[in-house]
Design an enzyme around this catalytic site. Structure first.
Site, PDB file in Angstrom:
ATOM      1  CG  ASP A 180      -2.067   1.063   1.228  1.00 18.01           C
ATOM      2  OD1 ASP A 180      -2.940   0.576   0.485  1.00 18.01           O
ATOM      3  OD2 ASP A 180      -1.804   2.076   1.592  1.00 18.01           O
ATOM      4  CG  ASN A 224      -3.930  11.509  -6.480  1.00 23.35           C
ATOM      5  OD1 ASN A 224      -3.590  11.992  -7.720  1.00 23.35           O
ATOM      6  ND2 ASN A 224      -4.589  10.478  -6.382  1.00 23.35           N
ATOM      7  CG  HIS A 230      -6.394  13.667  -9.857  1.00 19.14           C
ATOM      8  ND1 HIS A 230      -6.601  12.375  -9.373  1.00 19.14           N
ATOM      9  CD2 HIS A 230      -7.505  14.248  -9.744  1.00 19.14           C
ATOM     10  CE1 HIS A 230      -7.658  12.483  -8.513  1.00 19.14           C
ATOM     11  NE2 HIS A 230      -8.021  13.949  -8.697  1.00 19.14           N
ATOM     12  CG  ASP A 275      -2.784   9.592 -13.703  1.00 26.52           C
ATOM     13  OD1 ASP A 275      -3.556   9.081 -12.712  1.00 26.52           O
ATOM     14  OD2 ASP A 275      -3.450   9.978 -14.645  1.00 26.52           O
ATOM     15  CG  ASP A 320      -3.224   3.975  -2.564  1.00 26.63           C
ATOM     16  OD1 ASP A 320      -4.135   3.297  -2.397  1.00 26.63           O
ATOM     17  OD2 ASP A 320      -2.943   4.976  -1.512  1.00 26.63           O
ATOM     18  NE  ARG A 368      16.036  -6.137  -4.983  1.00 24.63           N
ATOM     19  CZ  ARG A 368      16.049  -7.374  -4.516  1.00 24.63           C
ATOM     20  NH1 ARG A 368      16.642  -8.066  -3.783  1.00 24.63           N
ATOM     21  NH2 ARG A 368      15.468  -8.055  -5.507  1.00 24.63           N
TER      22      ARG A 368
END
Lengths: 195, 349
Positions: free
Chosen positions: B205, B213, B218, B222, B248, B269
């Site tokens: 998450d 955002n 937006h 993106d 997300d 990583r």
């Protein structure tokens, strides 16, 4: 309408005037796709629309365009299939003309869902023939006049077809076969490698 | 006056050839007396012009020896015949005994007609008007064309279907797999009945994505998501599955893996990769990620729903620990907190 008919018209525009011209025709006709599928069926009005758009984009009279389409179908190097299949009709042009009575049945044997108007051949004299095209496919007579002209060349005969359109797409084609030894025709091998 | 039927008819050779261009008249000793024009074309193409019927043809069926007596017994029978010099040229035949002596054999092309016509250069004029060979050749050619058109159509449709299917399993923004693809793969991995492979399920998450955002727009969001996809693809192998399952939220299936250390290092990583500032229109966007992971080995039988919820549990532990963390689910105490030294205990449940 059988896709083969629409696809033939598309092939004619594409092969003779280029892909870009075909794209213009497709958008002028509002097809919503770039290419007809030969083995799918389309609503009949789409054929008329495409034909009208082809005339508009190419600035050609309908009758001229249909005649040219017929000549293309037989003589253009990218479509050899129809020319070969028609040559099975007979060893000479006159034999070929007589075989057109069976064309309807022959086509049905090859592609059962492609229904072309039946043709009836009448010999009026040694040199004069009359071909009746039954109703059902407007413009088919004009196309077939072009096919006959090109097949004449193929057999090496000088052929003058004249098409008169009647109601509901029926037509009468008067055919003068001026000289059956007009020129040497193209060779026809009964069987070719790979079918 | 009444007409009576003639007992016998006689015809000159050229006239017989009009109706039977593939006939052969054979004398009592097997010698070929006359041939129709078409079969003569074939005979002339032989290495040596055959003098007797047995030099020219071999009757395949019924099996008979090369004698005139046996041949005569075949009157009216359907014969399967091949060339003596080339048994790939097959013909059908039938024969009658002639009133005085010898036999009349009539032939037609068999299944090899296409190659025979080609090879001997036969033309429309070589076939009797009643012979359907030409119509057969026409049909073969016409059907071949029609078949090819249909084949081309099905190939194009199959191609379109593949693309549509690919699109149905792909997240359009990131190019990653979507929820549907994840569910299908999980289903395959857990319900196959076959000895199941061990795999890690990693629930990711993004942290601080909402802020990007909200403050940078937006378009920036993106761009961040596309960068996330790059990082996730880079840190996984080709056979692993990387899916975007929410705005997300991402899930990785690390295939053929039972190595907790490996999962831990992949997670580290990924977090490190995601924390690299992402440039967007002259500014940079900063995010991180919280990750929770579980291993299919802990479940018997494998259960995708429980794996998803256990990975979720571990993920929220990472969030609680202050984000940018990775947590392994522990089957030992059925919670995220691993008891020291007991992380790997698949038989605990």
């Amino acid at each position: 309408m059988h896709g083969l008919i629409n696809r033939s018209l598309q092939g004619f525009v594409q092969d003779c005037y280029g892909l870009e011209t075909w794209s213009k025709v497709a958008s002028h006709a509002g097809l919503g796709f770039q290419s007809f599928e030969a083995m799918l069926t389309y609503p009949p009005e789409l054929t008329e629309k495409t034909l009208a758009s082809s005339c508009a984009v190419l600035h050609k009279q309908r009758d001229d365009l249909l005649g040219d389409l017929g000549i293309y179908l037989v003589s253009h190097q990218s479509v050899q299939a129809l020319r070969r299949l028609l040559r099975f009709g007979g060893a000479s042009f006159v034999e070929f003309l007589h075989s057109l009575d069976d064309l309807h049945e022959r086509v049905r044997l090859a592609i059962p869902d492609l229904s072309l108007p039946p043709l009836t051949v009448t010999q009026l004299s040694t040199e004069e023939f009359s071909l009746n095209v039954a109703e059902g496919l407007p413009g088919f007579g004009m196309v077939f006049a072009g096919i006959l002209r090109a097949m004449g060349d193929d057999y090496g005969a000088l052929v003058m077809p004249e098409c008169f359109e009647m109601e509901k797409g029926a037509a009468v084609i008067n055919i003068s076969v001026l000289d059956v030894s007009f020129a040497k025709g193209r060779d026809f091998d009964l069987a070719v490698a790979g079918g | 006056m009444s007409t009576s039927k003639p007992e016998n008819i006689s015809l000159p050779l050229d006239l017989i050839s009009l109706v039977l261009p593939m006939h052969i008249v054979v004398g009592d000793t097997g010698e070929i007396l006359q041939m129709g024009t078409t079969i003569e074309k074939i005979a002339l193409a032989q290495p040596n012009m055959p003098k007797t019927i047995f030099e020219f043809l071999q009757v395949r069926r019924p099996r008979i020896s090369n004698s005139m007596d046996q041949l005569k017994e075949m009157q009216g029978r359907a014969l399967s015949v091949v060339l003596q010099d080339d048994d790939s040229v097959s013909m059908k035949g039938t024969l009658v005994c002639l009133p005085n002596s010898g036999v009349l054999i009539n032939l037609s092309l068999g299944f090899s007609m296409v190659s025979v016509v080609q090879r001997f250069g036969l033309t429309l004029n070589d076939f009797a008007a009643t012979d359907m060979t030409v119509e057969m050749l026409y049909l073969i050619e016409a059907k071949t064309h029609a078949w090819k058109l249909s084949k081309d159509l099905s190939d194009r449709l199959e191609n379109a279907r593949r693309i549509a299917e690919e699109q149905a399993y792909t997240d359009t923004l990131t190019g990653l797999k979507n929820r549907r693809a994840l569910d299908q793969t999980l289903d395959r991995l857990t319900h196959d009945g076959s000895p199941t492979e061990i795999f890690g399920l990693m629930n990711i998450d993004l942290d601080y994505f909402k802020q990007v955002n909200d403050t940078q727009g937006h378009a920036a969001g993106d761009a961040v998501l596309q960068r996330v996809a790059e990082v996730l693809n880079k840190e996984t192998r080709k056979e692993d599955l990387v899916a975007r399952v929410g705005g997300d939220e991402f899930i990785l299936l690390i295939r053929n893996c039972d190595d907790l250390n490996l999962l831990e290092s992949i997670a580290k990583r990924v977090i490190k990769g995601l924390e690299v500032p992402i440039p967007f229109e002259g500014e940079v966007c900063r995010i991180s990620a919280s990750i929770g992971t579980t291993l299919s080995e802990y479940y018997s039988p494998p259960d995708s729903d429980r794996m998803l919820s256990d990975a979720d549990l571990a993920l929220y532990a990472s969030k609680n620990k202050g984000r940018a963390q990775h947590t392994m689910f522990s089957p030992k105490n059925n919670d995220w907190q691993p008891a020291p030294g007991t992380e790997i205990s698949p038989n605990a449940r």
